[in-house]
Write an enzyme that holds these catalytic residues in place. Structure first.
Site, short mmCIF file in Angstrom:
data_model
loop_
_atom_site.label_atom_id
_atom_site.label_comp_id
_atom_site.label_asym_id
_atom_site.label_seq_id
_atom_site.Cartn_x
_atom_site.Cartn_y
_atom_site.Cartn_z
N ASP A 136 0.86 -1.18 0.00
CA ASP A 136 0.00 0.00 0.00
C ASP A 136 0.90 1.23 0.00
OD1 ASP A 136 -2.26 1.60 0.05
OD2 ASP A 136 -3.19 0.53 1.71
N GLU B 258 -9.68 7.42 4.60
CA GLU B 258 -8.79 6.88 5.62
C GLU B 258 -8.04 7.97 6.37
OE1 GLU B 258 -5.24 4.95 3.67
OE2 GLU B 258 -6.54 5.24 1.95
#
Length: 850
Positions: free
Chosen positions: A329, A530
């Site tokens: 990620d 997020e």
């Protein structure tokens, strides 16, 4: 093909390409060593993937691998971002892939057309197969976060976010949504989608809760399988054909179960729970043949997953038998202990196959990794395994044989993006995702012939109803013009009411000239993604109950109120429920808000009445602190259980007298340490001077007007020394994401410093806090510092109320501590924390020492 036969075939292929040994020797070695995967603790099952190993592909992989240099192999393992590389970089290095992050567009233009996306895809592809500079021709692939439709592209069909789809509990619909998403992605020439997210959410405070389909692992499992099939197609039918994209199950593993719902935090689950709760999405997705897995930011029991050999290699690859590749990620490798964004052999050695490395860190990471392979820090066998996995997926996806992006069958067919047939599926998803929580006296459905007032700031706001990961990363900065052919909730109501001969008025503040028969109030959370979405408890609009005031104003005027609640998670809304005659959880419905009216309003006699069929895929909290899902947190059941959802005609069970009192804050005596022997995560320290900022990554740092160094007070490097040298300079502790500090503010906590003045300030000294959106508040501590004897340690407390009184939003703090001075001044700081304090600690009264 069995695992043993697969290993035998692969080794035979390698043997035949390198002439190391014969296939019969391979067979004998397998038999002698009894090759059989170790099942970790008997927990992790071997997955029977729908996509089987093919000897022909394995031979191609081995042949190409044998021809590659170390530099070419490592380049396949690097995934930079479109804002940080050029087409010439692709031509020179031949990256294995590249991505566009949330809010990244071709030409850095939010309004880029599908043609702009195709042009960039074509240019990158042609550069990747151009062997004039790197002596090799391997097609690259473009990865994108199409998480609720092709959400980065203006005009795309945007479906409800996952939490709403979970409430629909319709895997067949989910597969159809994935097929449509794949189609719209393929129109723009992109090969690879970072979906599905298969987090099983355990805490509603997590800012990514809406990315989870359900708190129930069985729903996550079935949806994961459906999404993968819809994106990739079916083996021996249309697998990764002209209408399909490569899928990614993410984020491996446990991201939905971090302690306190902290994004990128630590999951403390037992290994059995890690599989039972958080592993089921991988069972579903890998069984359906998902070709990539994205590693998670979070830790499991203190170890970052990006650096976990046990989870990435032993569990995922060896035990579960995953033969695709693992992608990182966003600079997740840089969070591993001992690593940075530019340097991290640990991740590859743990089992990461492809670094996701945005920013300009890609080049030093590429160079460092090449050198580490040459030095043996990373074994060449690990590199060969990683590159083999990447090439295997590329061959399976037909990237070596398909036309270039601009010439593929769907490429450029812009009529497919946001087409009416696609939008109708999205409208079905909206209708099926709505959950009716309350319906006093069966006030719903409403007659469209009534005089209806529509109020609330979400009523005519497509950006708000679409939420995060919509055009921009956080979903902010959008207006209705960014959604051509999209519709707001008000649009659908107005259309149907007008056709039926009723009357409808839109006033976000609830104003009217003629008293309405009913008010529909659409309100809820502003968009977030997020990091920024994390909250400390579940009370809706804590400290600013403007939506509740609107509901109560309408009720006080004798107007029945129907509430449509927009949110990315269940929240404590007892007061809002009490002030509503009917209450609908609409989640984040996406671009097709008009479909809400299909369920809310009575249909014409010749049409079928749409009913509410959505059911809670997340239990609804009874208290702001009931954050652990479906577990009866603090000894009592949730307000509404998992699976709840009224149908028309069913008796409403919620009274109008729900408890509206917020109990005393639990754990109010806890502190949040900011600096304690070191700057603690998630905070990061830097110094700033003359518009230059330097991150602090070592024991010393120096700019023109400020110097930093670490010192020993009780133990090694447990104290910092700051020397201000004249002119404006600052020491800053910040977080790229915002933190919710409202619990501390409501418990009268303070920002507490333990410090020693070594050189009294010759100018002003300020402590400042910042919040999201460029808001700031500061307190002058010059008098306090000047009044204290030098070279003695003191504790100073600045009440958080000093900052909030200046308008600082305590729910979105990005800088909890900034120390600034414009003249000479030297200070040592031993600790920085936010906590309640007793009277023995000196306080400032918003700028003046007490």
């Amino acid at each position: 093909m069995s695992y043993q036969k697969y290993v035998k075939t692969l080794l035979c292929v390698i043997a035949s390409s390198s002439l190391l040994f014969a296939c019969n020797d391979v067979e004998q070695k397998i038999e002698n060593n009894n090759v059989n995967p170790r099942h970790a603790s008997g927990i992790w099952p071997r997955i029977d993937s729908a996509v089987k190993a093919e000897p022909q592909i394995e031979r191609k992989v081995a042949k190409l691998l044998a021809s590659m240099t170390i530099e070419q192999k490592v380049a396949q393992m690097i995934q930079p971002e479109i804002r940080d590389i050029t087409v010439e970089d692709m031509r020179r290095y031949g990256f294995g892939s590249y991505l566009n992050g949330g809010g990244a567009f071709p030409n850095n233009n939010k309004s880029s057309t599908p043609a702009d996306w195709i042009n960039l895809a074509e240019a990158m592809y042609q550069a990747s197969i151009d062997d004039s500079l790197d002596d090799i021709s391997i097609p690259t692939m473009w990865g994108t976060d199409a998480v609720h439709g092709h959400n980065n592209v203006i005009g795309a069909t945007l479906f409800p976010h996952n939490i709403g789809l979970g409430a629909a509990n319709n895997p067949e619909l989910i597969e159809k949504i994935a097929q449509i998403t794949a189609t719209e992605v393929m129109v723009t020439g992109i090969d690879w989608v970072f979906a599905p997210t298969v987090a099983t959410v355990r805490d509603d405070r997590w800012g990514r809760a809406y990315e989870g389909y359900s708190e129930a692992p069985e729903i996550v499992k079935s949806y994961s399988s459906a999404i993968v099939k819809g994106l990739q197609g079916y083996p021996e039918k249309d697998f990764l054909g002209d209408k399909n994209v490569i899928s990614t199950v993410k984020h491996f593993i446990g991201d939905g179960g971090t302690s306190n719902g902290d994004d990128q935090g630590d999951n403390l689950a037992t290994e059995q729970d890690l599989f039972d709760l958080h592993g089921q999405g991988y069972v579903g997705g890998l069984s359906a043949g998902a070709q990539t897995v994205m590693a998670s930011f979070n830790s499991w029991r203190g170890e970052k997953v990006h650096g976990s050999h046990y989870l990435l290699t032993e569990v995922l690859k060896n035990n579960m038998g995953f033969d695709g590749f693992v992608v990182g990620d966003w600079n997740g490798h840089g969070q591993i202990a001992g690593c940075s964004n530019e340097n991290c052999p640990n991740a590859v050695n743990a089992g990461l196959d492809m670094y996701m490395v945005p920013t300009d860190a890609w080049k030093p990471l590429l160079e460092n990794t090449i050198e580490q392979v040459k030095q043996g820090v990373i074994p060449i066998a690990r590199i060969d395994d990683a590159v083999s996995r990447i090439l295997r997926v590329k061959y399976r996806a037909g990237l070596f044989d398909k036309p270039s992006p601009a010439n593929r069958p769907l490429s450029g067919k812009t009529e497919l993006i946001g087409s009416e047939s696609h939008r109708e599926v999205a409208r079905q998803a909206v209708r099926e995702s709505l959950v009716l929580l309350k319906n006093n006296d069966n006030i719903l459905p409403l007659s469209p012939k009534l005089n209806i007032l529509v109020a609330g700031d979400a009523a005519d706001n497509i950006g708000k109803q679409a939420g995060g990961w919509t055009i921009t990363w956080q979903g902010t900065g959008n207006n209705n013009n960014d959604f051509p052919d999209g519709s707001s909730i008000y649009d659908g109501l107005a259309e149907q009411v007008s056709k039926a001969g009723g009357s409808i008025t839109l006033d976000t503040e609830g104003g009217f000239t003629e008293k309405p028969d009913v008010a529909i109030v659409v309100f809820g959370e502003d968009p977030y993604a997020e990091g920024h979405g994390d909250i400390s408890n579940l009370e809706y609009q804590r400290g600013d109950k403007k939506d509740l005031a609107l509901l109560r104003k309408l009720k006080a005027q004798g107007i029945p109120v129907v509430s449509i609640f927009i949110s990315g998670r269940p929240l404590w809304v007892n007061p809002e429920l009490n002030a509503s005659d009917a209450f609908v959880a609409a989640w984040l419905p996406g671009s097709e808000g008009k479909a809400v009216a299909d369920v809310l309003l009575k249909s014409k006699a010749e049409q079928q009445q749409y009913d509410f069929i959505g059911q809670l895929s997340f239990s609804w909290p009874k208290s702001p602190y009931q954050t652990s899902l479906n577990q009866g947190d603090q000894g009592y059941a949730p307000l509404l259980p998992f699976g709840f959802g009224l149908r028309y005609g069913q008796l409403s069970i919620l009274p109008n007298t729900l408890n509206e009192q917020v109990a005393s804050l639990p754990d109010a005596d806890n502190e949040m340490a900011i600096f304690k022997r070191a700057t603690l995560p998630p905070w990061q320290a830097s110094i700033a001077s003359s518009k230059i900022t330097m991150a602090i990554n070592s024991s010393t740092a120096q700019l023109e007007n400020i110097s930093f160094r670490t010192l020993d007070r009780f133990v090694q490097e447990d104290t910092i020394s700051l020397k201000f040298l004249g002119e404006q300079a600052s020491y800053v502790v910040a977080n790229p994401f915002s933190e919710d500090l409202r619990d501390f503010a409501q418990s009268d906590a303070s920002l507490v410093l333990e410090l020693q003045v070594n050189e009294p300030p010759k100018g002003k000294v300020f402590v400042e806090m910042n919040c999201e959106g460029d808001c700031a508040a500061q307190v002058d501590i010059t008098a306090f510092l000047s009044s204290k004897p030098q070279d003695k340690w003191w504790s100073l407390a600045i009440p958080l109320s000093c900052f909030s009184a200046q308008g600082l939003d305590m729910s979105k703090v990005t800088v909890p501590f900034k120390l600034s001075s414009n003249r000479e001044f030297t200070v040592k700081i031993h600790q920085i924390a936010i906590k309640p304090v007793n009277e023995s600690i000196s306080k400032v009264s918003c700028g003046h020492a007490e």
